[in-house]
Scaffold this active site. Structure first.
Site, mmCIF file in Angstrom:
data_model
loop_
_atom_site.group_PDB
_atom_site.id
_atom_site.type_symbol
_atom_site.label_atom_id
_atom_site.label_comp_id
_atom_site.label_asym_id
_atom_site.label_seq_id
_atom_site.Cartn_x
_atom_site.Cartn_y
_atom_site.Cartn_z
ATOM 1 N N ASN A 9 -11.845 -58.689 18.407
ATOM 2 C CA ASN A 9 -11.768 -58.264 17.012
ATOM 3 C C ASN A 9 -11.043 -56.932 16.884
ATOM 4 O O ASN A 9 -9.867 -56.887 16.574
ATOM 5 C CB ASN A 9 -13.167 -58.182 16.409
ATOM 6 C CG ASN A 9 -13.169 -57.553 15.038
ATOM 7 O OD1 ASN A 9 -12.359 -57.906 14.198
ATOM 8 N ND2 ASN A 9 -14.045 -56.597 14.813
ATOM 9 N N GLU A 10 -11.738 -55.836 17.148
ATOM 10 C CA GLU A 10 -11.070 -54.529 17.104
ATOM 11 C C GLU A 10 -11.492 -53.684 18.308
ATOM 12 O O GLU A 10 -11.828 -52.512 18.189
ATOM 13 C CB GLU A 10 -11.334 -53.809 15.774
ATOM 14 C CG GLU A 10 -12.784 -53.637 15.406
ATOM 15 C CD GLU A 10 -12.969 -52.975 14.044
ATOM 16 O OE1 GLU A 10 -12.036 -52.989 13.213
ATOM 17 O OE2 GLU A 10 -14.064 -52.441 13.801
ATOM 18 N N CYS A 22 -16.740 -57.775 13.089
ATOM 19 C CA CYS A 22 -17.678 -57.318 14.125
ATOM 20 C C CYS A 22 -18.715 -58.376 14.469
ATOM 21 O O CYS A 22 -19.358 -58.304 15.519
ATOM 22 C CB CYS A 22 -18.357 -56.027 13.677
ATOM 23 S SG CYS A 22 -17.216 -54.646 13.499
ATOM 24 N N GLU A 41 -16.056 -62.866 6.823
ATOM 25 C CA GLU A 41 -17.057 -62.425 7.789
ATOM 26 C C GLU A 41 -18.432 -62.588 7.164
ATOM 27 O O GLU A 41 -18.615 -62.360 5.958
ATOM 28 C CB GLU A 41 -16.855 -60.974 8.202
ATOM 29 C CG GLU A 41 -17.942 -60.509 9.190
ATOM 30 C CD GLU A 41 -17.609 -59.215 9.910
ATOM 31 O OE1 GLU A 41 -18.269 -58.928 10.918
ATOM 32 O OE2 GLU A 41 -16.694 -58.499 9.466
#
Length: 660
Positions: free
Chosen positions: A378-379, A247, A48
């Site tokens: 993603n989450e 994120c 990331e």
């Protein structure tokens, strides 16, 4: 008196031997019985763009704000100042000019030189520029001479005291844009070098896309990756590379999400975006953190190929980060997001006769990248995510039924969000569910059995982000200490024992710049010249280099070793290297002797033992001592069918024995 004393000492000796014998752990491994196959993707890496991991890190560009597209158009650039004015305009001045609001490259820099000997413009790099003695650096820029007598640009590498480390020049002519190149060689090693431009003649000259890369990049690629950082990844032999986040995929708003189509094609046509991590944490604001996308999706796919990893791209599902705005795309406007996923598969795997396959081919890779996985979101969590995931799944599977889709279970490993996602995704027969956990070292040791009771017929698991937090999640005081690392190792034995369910795992985050970080802990630390792997890195490397192909049972008294006497273990067979590999983690403050009864297959007497250990829970690696905690390898001699081992306190040990 003496006989009695001798009797007592002898008796004590017998008692101690009895206790020692009782304390010794006796384990069994059936080397001939495969429980399940271990996926090639079992251990991978997660990238990331956080902590200056891309610009200023893996992407070897040395010039910050090379095309004057940052919000502050001259951020990263310095020019002469006076006591009275911000800029000493008597010698000259640089002013950003916006020539277009369309497209991606909107600005250039107009330099007016009044006094050639008194004017200079300097780029500071990413917390400086790391240059090495004797190394070569390739500089390119675009220039257009507008008026006056400027005939030459003098380019110099200078140190923190403005001493010249290397110099070259570029002869410029004509008022139309031209690209110029030159090479500089540094005469010294300097972590805080800068790039200085001065001029011969006076007048007005326009500059744009000022870029400099080391010649010595990974695989010698022009404008490529930082060699030492890729080497650390390559040495891990990762099964997959997950990218671009994290994120970063979601964005604080939907407008700031990662859009892969803006990250391919000519580098100068890739639109710069503010990095969502630049103001995320009050403890470490980094207002100069932007994404140039020089490291884009083509480069991620190429990097995956280079390190032998399966690419695993993650795409926005139409939901901005729910910790920020949580902005949603209405369901009736979701089609462009879904189309991005469909087109990405074509970009990776399509023939050169397809529109996006041709884009890949034109970038220099006619052969497909063999994409097998794609992640949706993603989450994210809640009904909004499930509703959108269904749309993506239907569209992807209808056109590309062989692509495996990774879904998410939210940001936490338990609680309402997690339970809801698990229930709904199981109903949908989801293929792989991504779980994240940033927890204390104790949590990792206590949750080694997490996957023991997962449904073998349910979704497979991707442990996509995990790292033990020495203080607390998102704390700037977290350390990459030894307790965190061996606690992760203990947990990894549990994931490996459950390889039937757990198919992919990766530590997170991957990289951190010594001065530009926002989040700790991180697996690999670097500055402008050096890099090192943390104890956590070496744990990951030990497991990834020895993942094997077949899971074996390792038991004590018929039960899995899951913390009895503070011991944790897993065992595998590698049919490619013809080895039996046993991983052992001693989380006790005392050394322990163990005996392993290796049944079922005849083994060679000569083997290897790899040990990573420290008696200090707080031990860390550092730039001054980068391998303070690193694995030690030695020969091991097996006597008969039983392997006797002494496991040091707080240690991770791997025993490797060849099959006859």
């Amino acid at each position: 008196m003496k006989p009695n004393l001798i009797t007592k000492i002898t008796l004590c000796g017998f008692l101690l031997n009895g206790l020692y014998s009782q304390a010794q752990s006796k384990l069994e491994v059936n080397t001939s019985k495969t429980i399940t196959k271990i996926e090639p993707t079992m251990y991978g890496v997660f990238f990331e763009d956080i902590n200056f991991a891309a610009d200023g890190g893996l992407y070897a560009e040395m010039v910050k704000n090379r095309s004057f597209e940052f919000d502050d158009r001259l951020m990263g650039w310095k020019q002469p100042k006076s006591d009275k004015h911000n800029y000493n305009t008597e010698s000259g001045i640089a002013v950003p000019v916006q020539f277009s609001q369309k497209g991606t490259n909107h600005n250039y820099c107009r330099v007016t030189v009044k006094d050639a000997k008194g004017y200079e413009i300097i780029n500071e790099g990413f917390r400086g520029m790391g240059v090495k003695s004797g190394a070569k650096y390739n500089l390119t820029l675009k220039a257009a001479n507008q008026s006056g007598t400027i005939s030459k640009i003098i380019v110099q590498l200078i140190d923190k005291d403005n001493k010249v480390l290397g110099e070259s020049s570029i002869a410029v002519s004509g008022n139309s844009w031209k690209e110029y190149t030159t090479q500089l060689t540094s005469n010294a090693t300097e972590a805080k070098a800068k790039l200085r431009f001065t001029f011969e003649g006076t007048g007005v000259i326009d500059l744009d896309m000022i870029s400099m890369f080391p010649e010595d990049t990974w695989k010698g690629r022009k404008n490529g990756m930082r060699k030492d950082l890729v080497q650390l990844l390559y040495d891990m032999q990762p099964g997959f590379l997950r990218f671009p986040g994290g994120c970063i995929v979601e964005g604080r708003t939907l407008a700031q999400r990662y859009q892969w189509k803006k990250s391919v094609g000519a580098v100068e046509d890739r639109e710069i975006l503010i990095n969502r991590w630049n103001t995320e944490f009050e403890h470490k604001p980094t207002p100069d953190y932007f994404q140039s996308f020089g490291l884009g999706f083509f480069e991620y796919f190429q990097l995956s190929e280079d390190i032998g990893a399966s690419p695993l791209p993650i795409l926005s599902c139409g939901m901005a980060c729910q910790f920020n705005t949580g902005e949603l795309v209405p369901m009736d406007k979701l089609d462009p997001y879904v189309q991005d996923a469909i087109d990405l598969i074509e970009f990776a795997n399509g023939g050169t006769d397809t529109p996006w396959g041709k884009v890949r081919s034109d970038m220099g890779h006619p052969k497909p990248f063999n994409l097998k996985f794609i992640g949706v979101g993603n989450e994210q969590w809640g009904p909004d995510y499930i509703e959108r995931f269904k749309v993506f799944e239907k569209a992807i599977k209808s056109k590309y039924p062989n692509i495996t889709i990774v879904s998410g279970s939210g940001p936490f490993p338990e609680g309402d969000y997690f339970e809801y996602a698990q229930t709904e995704l199981k109903k949908l027969n989801a293929e792989i569910v991504d779980e994240h956990y940033y927890k204390s070292p104790e949590w990792f040791r206590k949750n080694v059995t997490r996957y023991d009771n997962y449904d073998r017929k349910g979704p497979k698991i991707f442990a996509g982000e995990y790292a033990a937090q020495s203080v607390a999640i998102a704390s700037p005081e977290n350390k990459n200490n030894w307790e965190c690392a061996f606690s992760e190792a203990a947990f990894m034995t549990g994931m490996e024992r459950n390889a039937e369910v757990v198919h992919l795992t990766s530590y997170a985050p991957l990289f951190a710049h010594e001065e530009g970080w926002q989040w700790t802990p991180d697996m690999i630390w670097f500055n402008n010249l050096e890099s090192f792997g943390t104890p956590n890195y070496y744990v990951q490397k030990m497991f990834a280099n020895n993942k094997g192909t077949d899971l074996l049972a390792i038991t004590q008294d018929g039960k899995a070793l899951i913390g009895q006497n503070d011991l944790f273990a897993s065992a595998v067979k590698d049919t490619n290297t013809k080895e039996v590999i046993v991983k052992l983690v001693n989380t006790s403050a005392k050394a322990q002797d163990i005996s392993i009864d290796l049944k079922g297959t005849k083994l060679e007497s000569k083997g290897k033992i790899i040990t990573l250990a420290s008696s200090d829970l707080n031990d860390e690696n550092s730039f001054s001592n980068p391998k303070k905690l690193s694995p030690k390898e030695s020969e091991y001699t097996l006597k008969g069918e039983k392997a006797a081992l002494n496991l040091p306190a707080y240690s991770v040990t791997i025993l490797k024995l060849k099959i006859k």
